[in-house]
Design a protein around this motif. Structure first.
Motif, PDB file in Angstrom:
ATOM      1  N   TYR A  26       5.557   7.415  -8.013  1.00 38.26           N
ATOM      2  CA  TYR A  26       4.845   6.195  -7.662  1.00 38.26           C
ATOM      3  C   TYR A  26       5.765   5.029  -7.274  1.00 38.26           C
ATOM      4  CZ  TYR A  26       2.141   1.960  -7.934  1.00 38.26           C
ATOM      5  OH  TYR A  26       1.589   0.746  -7.631  1.00 38.26           O
ATOM      6  N   PHE A  27       6.744   4.741  -8.107  1.00 41.24           N
ATOM      7  CA  PHE A  27       7.585   3.571  -7.833  1.00 41.24           C
ATOM      8  C   PHE A  27       8.442   3.771  -6.586  1.00 41.24           C
ATOM      9  CE2 PHE A  27       6.659   2.973 -12.383  1.00 41.24           C
ATOM     10  CZ  PHE A  27       6.026   1.738 -12.287  1.00 41.24           C
ATOM     11  N   LEU A  28       8.925   4.980  -6.366  1.00 47.01           N
ATOM     12  CA  LEU A  28       9.695   5.258  -5.158  1.00 47.01           C
ATOM     13  C   LEU A  28       8.793   5.148  -3.927  1.00 47.01           C
ATOM     14  CD1 LEU A  28      12.295   5.997  -3.745  1.00 47.01           C
ATOM     15  CD2 LEU A  28      11.823   8.405  -4.266  1.00 47.01           C
ATOM     16  N   ASP A  31       8.357   1.528  -3.197  1.00 48.21           N
ATOM     17  CA  ASP A  31       9.570   0.949  -2.619  1.00 48.21           C
ATOM     18  C   ASP A  31       9.752   1.362  -1.154  1.00 48.21           C
ATOM     19  OD1 ASP A  31      10.128  -0.266  -5.043  1.00 48.21           O
ATOM     20  OD2 ASP A  31      11.701   1.166  -5.620  1.00 48.21           O
ATOM     21  N   ILE A  32       9.480   2.632  -0.857  1.00 47.48           N
ATOM     22  CA  ILE A  32       9.597   3.113   0.521  1.00 47.48           C
ATOM     23  C   ILE A  32       8.582   2.386   1.409  1.00 47.48           C
ATOM     24  CG2 ILE A  32       9.195   5.101   2.039  1.00 47.48           C
ATOM     25  CD1 ILE A  32      10.395   6.852  -0.249  1.00 47.48           C
ATOM     26  N   GLY A  33       7.354   2.285   0.929  1.00 52.40           N
ATOM     27  CA  GLY A  33       6.329   1.572   1.699  1.00 52.40           C
ATOM     28  C   GLY A  33       6.708   0.125   1.958  1.00 52.40           C
ATOM     29  N   ALA A  44       0.602   4.787   6.166  1.00 51.62           N
ATOM     30  CA  ALA A  44      -0.473   5.738   5.913  1.00 51.62           C
ATOM     31  C   ALA A  44      -0.146   6.358   4.561  1.00 51.62           C
ATOM     32  CB  ALA A  44      -0.521   6.797   7.007  1.00 51.62           C
ATOM     33  N   GLY A  45      -0.988   6.103   3.586  1.00 51.48           N
ATOM     34  CA  GLY A  45      -0.688   6.541   2.234  1.00 51.48           C
ATOM     35  C   GLY A  45      -0.203   5.344   1.428  1.00 51.48           C
ATOM     36  N   PRO A  46       0.733   5.551   0.548  1.00 52.31           N
ATOM     37  CA  PRO A  46       1.389   6.816   0.266  1.00 52.31           C
ATOM     38  C   PRO A  46       0.454   7.792  -0.435  1.00 52.31           C
ATOM     39  CG  PRO A  46       2.182   5.146  -1.259  1.00 52.31           C
ATOM     40  CD  PRO A  46       1.246   4.469  -0.302  1.00 52.31           C
TER      41      PRO A  46
END
Length: 134
Positions: A26-28, A31-33, A44-46
């Motif tokens: 979840y946290f990664l 962060d990516i988003g 789209a997502g995550p």
């Protein structure tokens, strides 16, 4: 291309682009988003499992790129990667494993081992997505 348009794309190279994020941490994923949004992307997502990723692909959303965790809740991401490749959608892999876990057909795909350098990874994806705007 006008100077202001060029500088706008340098600041937000993914502006107007939809990027699929498939990550079960979840946290990664968050962060990516966030990093992709700073480059102008729509996320789209995550999504955190293969079933949801497949549903998203079959929903008919236009995708411009993707970030795929190689192992999603003990399932390999390769069916999603194959479908993206068939659609000519560029993507990068993230993984907690080493390159040996990647199917040979995907050895050309950029691989980011965890803990990943998110800024560098998103810039790599932006370069892959490029400027193939319609």
């Amino acid at each position: 291309m006008s100077g202001s348009l060029a500088s706008s794309r340098q600041r937000a190279p993914l502006a107007g682009r939809r990027i699929l994020v498939v990550e079960d941490e979840y946290f990664l994923a968050d962060d990516i988003g966030a990093a992709l949004r700073t480059l102008g992307a729509e996320i789209a997502g995550p999504v955190g499992d293969i079933k949801d990723a497949t549903a998203m692909l079959h929903r008919g959303l236009a995708l411009d790129g993707a970030v795929l965790d190689v192992n999603i809740r003990t399932e390999m991401i390769f069916p999603i990667a194959r479908e993206l490749r068939a659609r000519d959608v560029p993507f990068v892999f993230t993984t907690g494993y080493d390159k040996v876990s990647i199917a040979p057909e995907f050895h050309d795909v950029p691989l980011w081992e965890k803990p990943i350098d998110i800024v560098a990874m998103t810039r790599t994806l932006a370069g892959l997505v490029g400027d193939g705007r319609p």
